[in-house]
Design a protein around this motif. Structure first.
Motif, PDB file in Angstrom:
ATOM      1  N   ALA A  85      -5.988   3.675  -1.111  1.00 20.03           N
ATOM      2  CA  ALA A  85      -5.747   3.483   0.318  1.00 20.03           C
ATOM      3  C   ALA A  85      -7.080   3.378   1.032  1.00 20.03           C
ATOM      4  O   ALA A  85      -7.600   4.328   1.575  1.00 20.03           O
ATOM      5  CB  ALA A  85      -4.935   4.643   0.874  1.00 20.03           C
ATOM      6  N   THR A  86      -7.687   2.218   1.021  1.00 22.77           N
ATOM      7  CA  THR A  86      -8.972   2.025   1.663  1.00 22.77           C
ATOM      8  C   THR A  86      -8.779   1.741   3.135  1.00 22.77           C
ATOM      9  O   THR A  86      -7.672   1.636   3.639  1.00 22.77           O
ATOM     10  CB  THR A  86      -9.728   0.866   0.992  1.00 22.77           C
ATOM     11  OG1 THR A  86      -8.911  -0.304   1.070  1.00 22.77           O
ATOM     12  CG2 THR A  86     -10.005   1.171  -0.460  1.00 22.77           C
ATOM     13  N   ALA A  87      -9.906   1.601   3.838  1.00 18.19           N
ATOM     14  CA  ALA A  87      -9.853   1.427   5.287  1.00 18.19           C
ATOM     15  C   ALA A  87      -9.072   0.188   5.693  1.00 18.19           C
ATOM     16  O   ALA A  87      -8.507   0.135   6.771  1.00 18.19           O
ATOM     17  CB  ALA A  87     -11.274   1.349   5.828  1.00 18.19           C
ATOM     18  N   ASP A  88      -9.063  -0.860   4.849  1.00 17.89           N
ATOM     19  CA  ASP A  88      -8.360  -2.084   5.214  1.00 17.89           C
ATOM     20  C   ASP A  88      -6.997  -2.195   4.533  1.00 17.89           C
ATOM     21  O   ASP A  88      -6.361  -3.247   4.571  1.00 17.89           O
ATOM     22  CB  ASP A  88      -9.208  -3.306   4.854  1.00 17.89           C
ATOM     23  CG  ASP A  88      -9.572  -3.337   3.374  1.00 17.89           C
ATOM     24  OD1 ASP A  88      -9.350  -2.310   2.703  1.00 17.89           O
ATOM     25  OD2 ASP A  88     -10.067  -4.375   2.909  1.00 17.89           O
ATOM     26  N   LYS A  89      -6.544  -1.139   3.893  1.00 12.42           N
ATOM     27  CA  LYS A  89      -5.267  -1.188   3.196  1.00 12.42           C
ATOM     28  C   LYS A  89      -4.510   0.121   3.373  1.00 12.42           C
ATOM     29  O   LYS A  89      -4.509   0.975   2.501  1.00 12.42           O
ATOM     30  CB  LYS A  89      -5.497  -1.460   1.703  1.00 12.42           C
ATOM     31  CG  LYS A  89      -4.211  -1.679   0.919  1.00 12.42           C
ATOM     32  CD  LYS A  89      -4.528  -1.888  -0.553  1.00 12.42           C
ATOM     33  CE  LYS A  89      -3.266  -2.027  -1.369  1.00 12.42           C
ATOM     34  NZ  LYS A  89      -3.549  -2.160  -2.810  1.00 12.42           N
ATOM     35  N   PRO A  90      -3.845   0.314   4.519  1.00 11.96           N
ATOM     36  CA  PRO A  90      -3.073   1.538   4.716  1.00 11.96           C
ATOM     37  C   PRO A  90      -1.855   1.561   3.807  1.00 11.96           C
ATOM     38  O   PRO A  90      -1.243   0.530   3.538  1.00 11.96           O
ATOM     39  CB  PRO A  90      -2.664   1.471   6.190  1.00 11.96           C
ATOM     40  CG  PRO A  90      -2.682   0.014   6.523  1.00 11.96           C
ATOM     41  CD  PRO A  90      -3.771  -0.582   5.684  1.00 11.96           C
ATOM     42  N   VAL A  91      -1.503   2.728   3.323  1.00 13.07           N
ATOM     43  CA  VAL A  91      -0.326   2.886   2.475  1.00 13.07           C
ATOM     44  C   VAL A  91       0.532   4.022   3.028  1.00 13.07           C
ATOM     45  O   VAL A  91       0.082   4.833   3.838  1.00 13.07           O
ATOM     46  CB  VAL A  91      -0.720   3.177   1.010  1.00 13.07           C
ATOM     47  CG1 VAL A  91      -1.515   2.041   0.423  1.00 13.07           C
ATOM     48  CG2 VAL A  91      -1.504   4.472   0.921  1.00 13.07           C
ATOM     49  N   LYS A  92       1.754   4.054   2.558  1.00 14.98           N
ATOM     50  CA  LYS A  92       2.692   5.048   3.074  1.00 14.98           C
ATOM     51  C   LYS A  92       2.306   6.439   2.592  1.00 14.98           C
ATOM     52  O   LYS A  92       1.993   6.644   1.418  1.00 14.98           O
ATOM     53  CB  LYS A  92       4.102   4.703   2.619  1.00 14.98           C
ATOM     54  CG  LYS A  92       5.190   5.383   3.435  1.00 14.98           C
ATOM     55  CD  LYS A  92       6.552   4.784   3.125  1.00 14.98           C
ATOM     56  CE  LYS A  92       7.622   5.406   4.014  1.00 14.98           C
ATOM     57  NZ  LYS A  92       8.950   4.820   3.711  1.00 14.98           N
ATOM     58  N   ALA A  93       2.352   7.389   3.521  1.00 11.73           N
ATOM     59  CA  ALA A  93       2.006   8.771   3.198  1.00 11.73           C
ATOM     60  C   ALA A  93       3.269   9.584   2.933  1.00 11.73           C
ATOM     61  O   ALA A  93       4.383   9.181   3.275  1.00 11.73           O
ATOM     62  CB  ALA A  93       1.215   9.396   4.350  1.00 11.73           C
TER      63      ALA A  93
END
Length: 227
Positions: A85-93
């Motif tokens: 989950a990098t700064a340009d790729k948000p993922v579900k928490a």
């Protein structure tokens, strides 16, 4: 005689005054407050967790779901391969885990301070100075910062010294450093369980089906016999 009575009276009055002062000091001691330390924690739609050594992680609320963005320090030679989950790729928490954190932050109280000081060096000893801390928690609502909490060293298991950025008081709170990890692996939603596969047809089942298909119909056999 009169002089002795006068001296005794003075001594008695002095003793009464001293007793009153001591009693007053005991009854007017510090009052422990039960006010929440972070009263607006429940309004936050962004929670930024900052580790001065490992970088930061942002948890963002959108459409009733939490998403995460991890920003590891650029000086790291090699990052965790699972930390995608990098700064340009948000993922579900993990929604339940984030909500548990919000509830924990909302439940922190302004207990009696363990210290109160504006001195940066004194704050640094507790690891709650502006530039010396274990973790920093920033609560936001949109573009507004609701609160910034410095989390310092641990006086006992499961607790940390904490300080709000706009306060000189240092409190002891039920909040542990390990609960504020900044790697995506700590906060990612668990993968959904795979759907059960359809039962594969075995050779035995296939042979039985072929045998049944090849067998003559009982009614047609009977008609042939009668003819």
């Amino acid at each position: 005689m009169n002089r002795s009575i006068k001296l005794l009276s003075i001594a008695l009055v002095a003793q009464l005054i001293l007793t009153g002062v001591v009693w007053s000091m005991q009854t007017s001691g510090p009052v422990v407050s039960n006010d929440p330390l972070l009263p607006q924690a429940g309004k936050a739609d962004q929670i930024v967790l900052i580790d001065p050594e490992d970088g930061q992680l942002t948890l963002s609320l959108k459409d009733d779901n939490w998403f995460l963005k991890a920003e590891p320090k650029k000086t790291d030679k090699a990052g965790d391969s699972s930390d995608t989950a990098t700064a340009d790729k948000p993922v579900k928490a993990n929604k339940s885990k984030v909500e548990a954190l919000v509830a924990q932050l909302s439940g922190l109280k302004r207990s009696f301070p363990v210290a109160r000081t504006p001195d940066a060096r004194a704050r640094a000893r507790f690891k709650v100075a502006d530039d010396t801390y274990r973790r920093k928690v920033v609560l936001k609502q949109g573009d507004d910062t609701l609160a910034t909490l410095f989390v310092g060293n641990s006086p006992s298991m499961g607790e940390s010294n904490v300080r709000l950025s706009d306060d000189d008081a240092i409190y002891r709170a039920a909040l542990a450093e390990y609960q504020l990890g900044v790697t995506a692996a700590n906060w990612k939603a668990p993968k959904p369980k795979p759907k059960p596969k359809a039962k594969a047809e075995t050779k035995t089942d296939a042979k039985a089906a072929d045998t049944k298909a090849d067998a003559p119909d009982a009614s047609s056999t009977k008609e042939s016999a009668q003819g």
